[in-house]
Design a protein around this motif. Structure first.
Motif, PDB file in Angstrom:
ATOM      1  N   THR A 385       0.831  -1.216   0.000  1.00 48.12           N
ATOM      2  CA  THR A 385       0.000   0.000   0.000  1.00 48.12           C
ATOM      3  C   THR A 385       0.858   1.254   0.000  1.00 48.12           C
ATOM      4  O   THR A 385       0.536   2.247  -0.656  1.00 48.12           O
ATOM      5  N   GLU A 386       1.945   1.239   0.734  1.00 47.85           N
ATOM      6  CA  GLU A 386       2.816   2.422   0.802  1.00 47.85           C
ATOM      7  C   GLU A 386       3.490   2.694  -0.526  1.00 47.85           C
ATOM      8  O   GLU A 386       3.778   3.855  -0.877  1.00 47.85           O
ATOM      9  N   SER A 387       3.770   1.651  -1.290  1.00 48.47           N
ATOM     10  CA  SER A 387       4.419   1.825  -2.589  1.00 48.47           C
ATOM     11  C   SER A 387       3.436   2.151  -3.696  1.00 48.47           C
ATOM     12  O   SER A 387       3.838   2.399  -4.837  1.00 48.47           O
ATOM     13  N   GLY A 388       2.156   2.120  -3.377  1.00 45.22           N
ATOM     14  CA  GLY A 388       1.138   2.437  -4.371  1.00 45.22           C
ATOM     15  C   GLY A 388       0.717   1.264  -5.226  1.00 45.22           C
ATOM     16  O   GLY A 388      -0.098   1.413  -6.146  1.00 45.22           O
ATOM     17  N   LYS A 389       1.240   0.075  -4.982  1.00 46.09           N
ATOM     18  CA  LYS A 389       0.847  -1.102  -5.759  1.00 46.09           C
ATOM     19  C   LYS A 389      -0.583  -1.544  -5.435  1.00 46.09           C
ATOM     20  O   LYS A 389      -1.236  -2.187  -6.259  1.00 46.09           O
ATOM     21  N   ARG A 391      -4.157   0.050  -4.205  1.00 47.10           N
ATOM     22  CA  ARG A 391      -4.889   1.278  -3.910  1.00 47.10           C
ATOM     23  C   ARG A 391      -6.380   1.027  -3.667  1.00 47.10           C
ATOM     24  O   ARG A 391      -7.086   1.942  -3.257  1.00 47.10           O
ATOM     25  N   ARG A 393      -9.228  -0.017  -1.587  1.00 45.69           N
ATOM     26  CA  ARG A 393      -9.431  -0.238  -0.153  1.00 45.69           C
ATOM     27  C   ARG A 393     -10.202  -1.529   0.127  1.00 45.69           C
ATOM     28  O   ARG A 393      -9.857  -2.267   1.049  1.00 45.69           O
ATOM     29  N   GLU A 420      -7.131   6.230   4.188  1.00 42.26           N
ATOM     30  CA  GLU A 420      -6.761   6.796   2.884  1.00 42.26           C
ATOM     31  C   GLU A 420      -6.089   8.154   3.080  1.00 42.26           C
ATOM     32  O   GLU A 420      -6.519   8.949   3.924  1.00 42.26           O
ATOM     33  N   THR A 421      -5.064   8.414   2.300  1.00 37.81           N
ATOM     34  CA  THR A 421      -4.392   9.723   2.316  1.00 37.81           C
ATOM     35  C   THR A 421      -4.331  10.261   0.897  1.00 37.81           C
ATOM     36  O   THR A 421      -4.162   9.503  -0.064  1.00 37.81           O
ATOM     37  N   GLU A 426      -3.144  10.879  -6.507  1.00 40.25           N
ATOM     38  CA  GLU A 426      -2.192  10.902  -5.401  1.00 40.25           C
ATOM     39  C   GLU A 426      -2.684  10.107  -4.190  1.00 40.25           C
ATOM     40  O   GLU A 426      -2.011  10.036  -3.175  1.00 40.25           O
ATOM     41  N   ARG A 428      -3.371   7.371  -1.599  1.00 39.63           N
ATOM     42  CA  ARG A 428      -2.647   6.191  -1.125  1.00 39.63           C
ATOM     43  C   ARG A 428      -3.409   5.575   0.054  1.00 39.63           C
ATOM     44  O   ARG A 428      -4.149   6.265   0.770  1.00 39.63           O
ATOM     45  N   ALA A 430      -3.068   3.649   3.715  1.00 42.84           N
ATOM     46  CA  ALA A 430      -2.137   3.497   4.845  1.00 42.84           C
ATOM     47  C   ALA A 430      -2.682   2.430   5.793  1.00 42.84           C
ATOM     48  O   ALA A 430      -3.855   2.478   6.192  1.00 42.84           O
TER      49      ALA A 430
END
Length: 595
Positions: A385-389, A391, A393, A420-421, A426, A428, A430
């Motif tokens: 999730t942190e790397s964006g792979k 998204r 939820r 979600e951030t 943009e 992402r 978390a």
């Protein structure tokens, strides 16, 4: 294979007997092995010289009717036998069959079936067919079709029961199931009476547990067959649940069949009512594990004045946290300690805290293994999730749910939140992972501890623990039914046939447990499986002796190995060791009715 003559002088008189010998190749060269002793020395070992005509009396336990060794027909003259044409025919299983019939009669099933299943117009009495079904289940579990097609013809039951092989077919066996089922309750009551006579069993403790057994096919004709929690790890198959009540020695007393999706805890009240209505409730103490009871069940038993000894849910240990930390434990055996505690609500009950070092180490190892696996899976998901792979939820939450489900033992040790951030491209996800240290410490501290609850007026925690631990006998009974007696899978598609199949397994289990008690009393351990394997080595066979003017056919038993002879002597089991002469034609069978 050939005949060997033996001569022996006893008190100045010369005696002779014959044995059938075969040559076998071994790593040390050719050796001779005695297959069967054909003639015994007249007048010697009279207490052991048992003829085929006496098998029925021995199996039923009837007393001697005079001297059975007087006026014994002497073997024919051996001088006219053409030894070169001696042959062996009609090899049949005998030892395990004889043992099963001994147990069938020892438990009084033969007399019970004759009394409650009287003969009518049928060619073979239903009492005899019930015996064949149960003996087959005990010796070589298989389907009714296989019993008729192959198994029965390989046994000596046609000799011992007087029922020729061509009279046994699957239709007759199926109808025997139908004839036996109506007598289920009477059989259970008979068993209790018989146990009291054989083992002086008082039935003051009743051990109750439940299991399931699955079906091959959908069994659409049986409304009890449903999908539910499978103890056989076969959730893909429909099943029924079976509740079993045993004595403290593991002797089966009664059973009931429930729907396959029935929760264990919902069967307790019904089983208690059934047992008390049929057999009374005086001096009964019910012993059950924690999965069988609830607060409602306990209130129900208290209202009926029933006594109980039960396991409790692990969550109840929280009420005894101070007692867990105290040091006034009683040592009962290596690695096991107990402590008596009063009821925290002030009720007329006592609690027994139990602690096992071996169990504590095992539970801690299992918990840590699941925690490591779960934490690794959650950390991997967090990195994605942190790397964006990742998204989506909903997809992330589903993967978290699957991880928690697969590692349910450690699921309560972690709190996982998905947030979600950012927005749009943009955005992402978390994932926050928080380990609950308090829960983990409590899990390690309470590991290996369990709590017993009872209203039994017993002040010694050791006695209470020892009685509760005998629940393992019920679990062993289930293993015996499923593995040794082949209760699963079930192929019958109708309710009555299914219940009759389980009844036959129940009767076989009673024989199995009785054999265990018999062996235990004889100092032979408690492993019927091993004894049955030894007994299967005893076969009946026909020795065909071509004489000058006729063919002599002798029905004999193979000679048991020395070790088995010792076992038989310890169990006081006598086998026929005198041949039976079968007149002329090989297909002529002299029936011996032993029931």
């Amino acid at each position: 294979m050939y005949l060997r003559r033996h001569d022996k002088n006893v008190d100045g008189e010369k005696y002779g007997y014959w044995s059938l010998v075969e040559s076998v190749r071994t790593v040390r060269g050719p050796r001779q092995r005695i297959v069967a002793t054909i003639g015994k020395l007249p007048g010697l070992d009279k207490e052991e010289r048992i003829g085929w005509e006496e098998i029925g009396r021995i199996l039923e336990g009837k007393p001697h009717q005079g001297d059975i060794f007087k006026h014994v027909e002497e073997p024919p003259s051996w001088a006219t036998v053409d030894i070169n044409r001696v042959s062996v025919e009609r090899l049949r299983n005998f030892g395990d069959i004889c043992l099963a019939l001994l147990l069938w009669n020892k438990l009084g099933f033969a007399s019970f079936c004759r009394q409650h299943m009287p003969s009518g117009k049928e060619e073979i009495p239903w009492s005899v067919m019930a015996c064949i079904l149960t003996v087959a289940r005990f010796c070589a579990p298989s389907s009714e079709l296989q019993i008729a097609d192959s198994w029965y013809g390989k046994t000596a039951l046609d000799d011992l029961l007087g029922v020729p092989q061509e009279r046994i077919n699957d239709d007759r066996l199926y109808r025997a199931l139908d004839a036996l089922l109506p007598h289920k309750d009477a059989l259970c009551k008979h068993l209790q009476d018989r146990y009291g006579e054989l083992f002086e069993e008082t039935f003051d403790f009743l051990f109750y547990d439940i299991t399931s057994t699955y079906f091959e096919g959908m069994a659409l004709g049986n409304p009890q067959v449903k999908r539910g929690y499978s103890r056989d790890s076969r959730p893909d198959c429909p099943q029924v649940c079976i509740g079993l009540v045993t004595s403290k020695e593991g002797l089966p007393l009664a059973f009931e069949v429930f729907d396959g999706n029935r929760a264990d805890v919902t069967t307790t009240e019904e089983m208690v009512e059934i047992m008390e209505d049929k057999y009374g409730k005086a001096n009964r103490i019910w012993v059950m594990d924690r999965g069988m009871v609830s607060e409602e069940n306990i209130e129900f038993m208290q209202e009926r004045g029933a006594r109980y000894l039960i396991g409790t849910p692990k969550s109840m240990l929280r009420k005894f946290e101070q007692q867990l930390l105290a040091k006034d434990w009683e040592h009962i055996r290596p690695g096991v300690e107990v402590k008596l505690c009063a009821s925290p609500e002030g009720k007329d009950e006592v609690f027994v805290l139990c602690r096992s070092e071996g169990r504590k180490e095992k539970e801690a190892a299992i918990l840590n293994r699941f925690m490591v696996r779960l934490e690794a899976g959650l950390t991997k998901l967090k990195v994605q999730t942190e790397s964006g792979k990742l998204r989506d939820r909903q997809k992330a939450e589903r993967r978290i749910g699957r991880l928690l489900e697969r590692n349910s033992r450690a699921a309560s040790m972690f709190e996982v939140r998905v947030t979600e951030t950012g927005a749009g491209k943009e955005m992402r996800l978390a994932i926050t992972i928080t380990k609950n240290e308090d829960r983990y410490e409590w899990a390690i501290q309470s590991g290996g501890n369990y709590l017993l609850r009872t209203n039994w007026k017993e002040a010694d925690p050791k006695t209470i623990w020892n009685r509760y631990i005998q629940l393992t006998e019920v679990e062993d009974a289930f293993r015996t039914e499923k593995h040794d007696l082949g209760m699963r899978p079930i192929y019958h598609h109708k309710k009555d046939r299914t219940q009759a199949h389980i009844l036959v397994c129940f009767l076989s289990l009673a024989m199995w447990r009785t054999l265990q008690q018999w062996m235990k009393a004889s100092g032979l351990g408690t492993a019927p499986r091993k004894l049955l394997e030894e007994m299967r080595e005893v076969r009946s066979l026909d020795v065909v002796l071509p004489a000058k003017d006729k063919t002599i056919r002798l029905r004999v038993l193979s000679t048991p190995p020395k070790e088995l002879k010792v076992l038989l002597q310890r169990l006081k089991i006598q086998l026929p060791n005198r041949p039976k002469i079968i007149e002329n034609a090989p297909n002529v069978v002299q029936n011996i009715a032993c029931l």
